[in-house]
Design a protein around this motif. Structure first.
Motif, PDB file in Angstrom:
ATOM      1  N   GLN A   1       0.829  -1.202   0.000  1.00  0.00           N
ATOM      2  CA  GLN A   1       0.000   0.000   0.000  1.00  0.00           C
ATOM      3  C   GLN A   1       0.865   1.256   0.000  1.00  0.00           C
ATOM      4  OE1 GLN A   1      -3.206  -0.220  -0.332  1.00  0.00           O
ATOM      5  NE2 GLN A   1      -3.624   1.966  -0.297  1.00  0.00           N
ATOM      6  N   ALA A   2       1.948   1.218   0.807  1.00  0.00           N
ATOM      7  CA  ALA A   2       2.853   2.369   0.835  1.00  0.00           C
ATOM      8  C   ALA A   2       3.512   2.579  -0.522  1.00  0.00           C
ATOM      9  CB  ALA A   2       3.912   2.158   1.903  1.00  0.00           C
ATOM     10  N   GLN A   3       3.884   1.464  -1.170  1.00  0.00           N
ATOM     11  CA  GLN A   3       4.483   1.581  -2.497  1.00  0.00           C
ATOM     12  C   GLN A   3       3.497   2.179  -3.493  1.00  0.00           C
ATOM     13  OE1 GLN A   3       5.993  -2.115  -3.949  1.00  0.00           O
ATOM     14  NE2 GLN A   3       6.849  -1.239  -5.815  1.00  0.00           N
ATOM     15  N   ILE A   4       2.236   1.714  -3.404  1.00  0.00           N
ATOM     16  CA  ILE A   4       1.206   2.257  -4.307  1.00  0.00           C
ATOM     17  C   ILE A   4       1.015   3.746  -4.059  1.00  0.00           C
ATOM     18  CG2 ILE A   4      -1.254   2.178  -4.849  1.00  0.00           C
ATOM     19  CD1 ILE A   4      -1.149  -0.854  -4.279  1.00  0.00           C
ATOM     20  N   ILE A   5       0.935   4.124  -2.762  1.00  0.00           N
ATOM     21  CA  ILE A   5       0.738   5.543  -2.422  1.00  0.00           C
ATOM     22  C   ILE A   5       1.922   6.370  -2.916  1.00  0.00           C
ATOM     23  CG2 ILE A   5       0.548   7.150  -0.494  1.00  0.00           C
ATOM     24  CD1 ILE A   5      -1.007   4.995   1.005  1.00  0.00           C
TER      25      ILE A   5
ATOM     26  N   GLU B   1       4.051   5.644  -5.377  1.00  0.00           N
ATOM     27  CA  GLU B   1       4.030   5.756  -6.831  1.00  0.00           C
ATOM     28  C   GLU B   1       2.963   6.730  -7.307  1.00  0.00           C
ATOM     29  OE1 GLU B   1       3.530   1.805  -8.218  1.00  0.00           O
ATOM     30  OE2 GLU B   1       5.600   1.178  -7.767  1.00  0.00           O
ATOM     31  N   ARG B   2       1.797   6.664  -6.624  1.00  0.00           N
ATOM     32  CA  ARG B   2       0.735   7.598  -6.995  1.00  0.00           C
ATOM     33  C   ARG B   2       1.153   9.035  -6.707  1.00  0.00           C
ATOM     34  NH1 ARG B   2      -4.793   6.201  -4.319  1.00  0.00           N
ATOM     35  NH2 ARG B   2      -4.420   4.346  -5.611  1.00  0.00           N
ATOM     36  N   ALA B   3       1.794   9.227  -5.531  1.00  0.00           N
ATOM     37  CA  ALA B   3       2.257  10.576  -5.196  1.00  0.00           C
ATOM     38  C   ALA B   3       3.322  11.053  -6.169  1.00  0.00           C
ATOM     39  CB  ALA B   3       2.798  10.590  -3.765  1.00  0.00           C
TER      40      ALA B   3
ATOM     41  N   SER C   1       2.901  14.216  -8.393  1.00  0.00           N
ATOM     42  CA  SER C   1       3.881  15.301  -8.310  1.00  0.00           C
ATOM     43  C   SER C   1       4.483  15.599  -9.671  1.00  0.00           C
ATOM     44  CB  SER C   1       4.976  14.934  -7.312  1.00  0.00           C
ATOM     45  OG  SER C   1       5.700  13.789  -7.742  1.00  0.00           O
ATOM     46  N   ASN C   2       4.744  14.530 -10.435  1.00  0.00           N
ATOM     47  CA  ASN C   2       5.279  14.764 -11.781  1.00  0.00           C
ATOM     48  C   ASN C   2       4.275  15.514 -12.660  1.00  0.00           C
ATOM     49  OD1 ASN C   2       7.705  13.459 -11.202  1.00  0.00           O
ATOM     50  ND2 ASN C   2       6.894  11.447 -11.797  1.00  0.00           N
TER      51      ASN C   2
END
Length: 466
Positions: A220-224, A226-228, A232-233
């Protein structure tokens, strides 16, 4: 006499028979199947060594049986209290099965008289054996080593009963009772052990669940993350694009204003006034003008000044009529539009691109609105060409004397009249609209003093209000 003798003889015979029968009856004894005994002659005070088993027995007259059980008999020790190795009082019940050894029954009777006396001695001896055995075990052993304690007590009982010719077959230890506090502590300890076992059994399951949750949290942290990172990009790219657009827009606007300033040969102050007029004209909201306090000069009648009236086209016609027309149209339609800066002719309603400027007022005009001077070969706008003789002579007439008018005048302060100065030159309608909006918003009653001179039809940068 003979009859009497017969009677006497008969009576003697009967008495003899009765006596014999009585003696026979007194000499006979019966033992049950679970009994053994030895006979004791109460007349001669002699004890027989023979052990008689169950059945009918004939002995000497005046005897009695000293009876013992021929089977194992139970002896119970109820609620015996003893001190263990730890000095803790232990209460317990003991039951044993014993039998008097028939081979030594004569010695047993000699020592203990009968079975009751024999049993009392065995009971006292057994209690002592229980106390001795209990002293070799601690409190915990009574719970964890119950069987071993029973075996040791049986061996101790056999050793104790051996001098008394008792055969001990079996022994049972029942209802071991320890102190209440100790029982509570033991129960708590056992419960703790059970809980430990349960926890040990549950540990793999809980560890698996924890590892699963951990891996889930990592995913979940990895997904968050990557989403962040993606968001941000996206935001950075949008910001870069917007910044580039803003830079491009301001660069284009800067270049446009620079080109406008160069072509119209404007000073920095004139360019800023031009930009301010555009901002005010394109605003949707109310515009509040910072009004400067009017100057009020007091002159006495003795003071007189020379006023040189030099009427110039720059003063009378500064600013583009075409711009004011567009500004008025934008104000009426309440539309805020970024008016592109297009170099067009300054003549009213003319949209032909600029090709030249007036040599006198330096306004930009197309070729259709410029008139060449026949004397000096310069080009003038329609206004300058009409008033060229009144404004300033051309180079050919430059050697003529300038006409100056000396005017003497007096001034005095006028109460409740103020000069309202604008930041640019506007026509009468535009100035009136600005003043109406400002004063009505502030609930101020006013009156615009109408001008009655030659300049009243031209744009101006001030008004007089009362």
């Amino acid at each position: 006499m003979a009859g009497a003798s017969v009677i006497l003889i008969f009576a003697g015979v009967v008495l003899s028979l009765i006596t014999i029968v009585s003696l026979l009856i007194a000499s006979m004894g019966r033992l049950n199947t679970d009994q053994i005994a030895i006979s004791y002659n109460m007349i001669s005070k002699k004890l027989s060594r023979d052990v008689q088993a169950s059945g009918l027995h004939l002995n000497a007259p005046g005897f009695k049986f000293i009876i013992f059980p021929s089977v194992f008999t139970s002896m119970e020790f109820d609620d015996i209290s003893c001190l263990n190795h730890d000095g803790v009082s232990i209460n317990l019940d003991v039951t044993l099965q014993f039998q008097a050894d028939p081979k030594h029954l004569y010695d047993i009777v000699l020592q203990f008289k009968d079975f009751e006396g024999y049993k009392k001695i065995l009971y006292a001896t057994g209690r002592a054996a229980v106390h001795d055995t209990c002293a070799h075990f601690n409190t915990t052993a009574f719970q964890s080593m119950r069987g071993y304690f029973q075996v040791k007590l049986l061996e101790e009982m056999k050793g104790t009963f051996s001098p008394f010719y008792a055969i001990l077959r079996d022994l049972q230890v029942n209802n071991v009772r320890r102190p209440g506090d100790f029982e509570t502590a033991v129960k708590d300890k056992e419960a703790a052990k059970e809980n430990i076992k349960i926890a040990e059994n549950e540990r793999p399951k809980l560890l698996t669940q924890a590892r699963t949750e951990y891996q889930k949290a990592l995913k979940q942290a990895q997904i968050i993350k990557e989403r962040a990172d993606t968001d941000s990009n996206i935001i950075l790219n949008q910001a870069d694009a917007e910044a580039q657009a803003v830079r491009t827009r301001y660069t284009l606007e800067t270049d446009t204003y620079a080109e406008l300033k160069r072509k119209m040969q404007l000073s920095v102050e004139s360019l800023l006034n031009y930009m301010a007029i555009r901002v005010i004209g394109s605003s949707k909201n109310d515009v509040y003008i910072n009004l400067k306090s009017p100057a009020q000069d007091i002159y006495n009648e003795e003071n007189a000044f020379l006023f040189i009236l030099e009427t110039t086209q720059q003063k009378l016609y500064d600013g583009s009529k075409n711009f004011f027309r567009k500004l008025k149209d934008s104000t009426i339609s309440n539309e805020t539009k970024s008016l592109p800066i297009i170099s067009c002719c300054s003549s009213m309603h003319c949209t032909i691109p600029i090709v030249s400027i007036c040599d006198y007022c330096e306004k930009q005009y197309c070729s259709n609105h410029l008139t060449p001077c026949l004397q000096c070969n310069k080009t003038y706008c329609p206004y300058c060409s009409t008033n060229i003789d009144e404004i300033l002579p051309c180079n050919i007439t430059a050697d003529q004397n300038e006409q100056k008018i000396n005017v003497q005048y007096k001034t005095k302060p006028i109460q409740d009249e103020f000069i309202i100065q604008f930041t640019g030159y506007y026509n009468t309608i535009t100035r009136s609209n600005y003043l109406t909006r400002v004063f009505e918003r502030n609930h101020v009653s006013y009156e615009i003093i109408q001008r009655n001179n030659l300049l009243q039809h031209y744009p101006s940068d001030f008004d007089i209000v009362r």
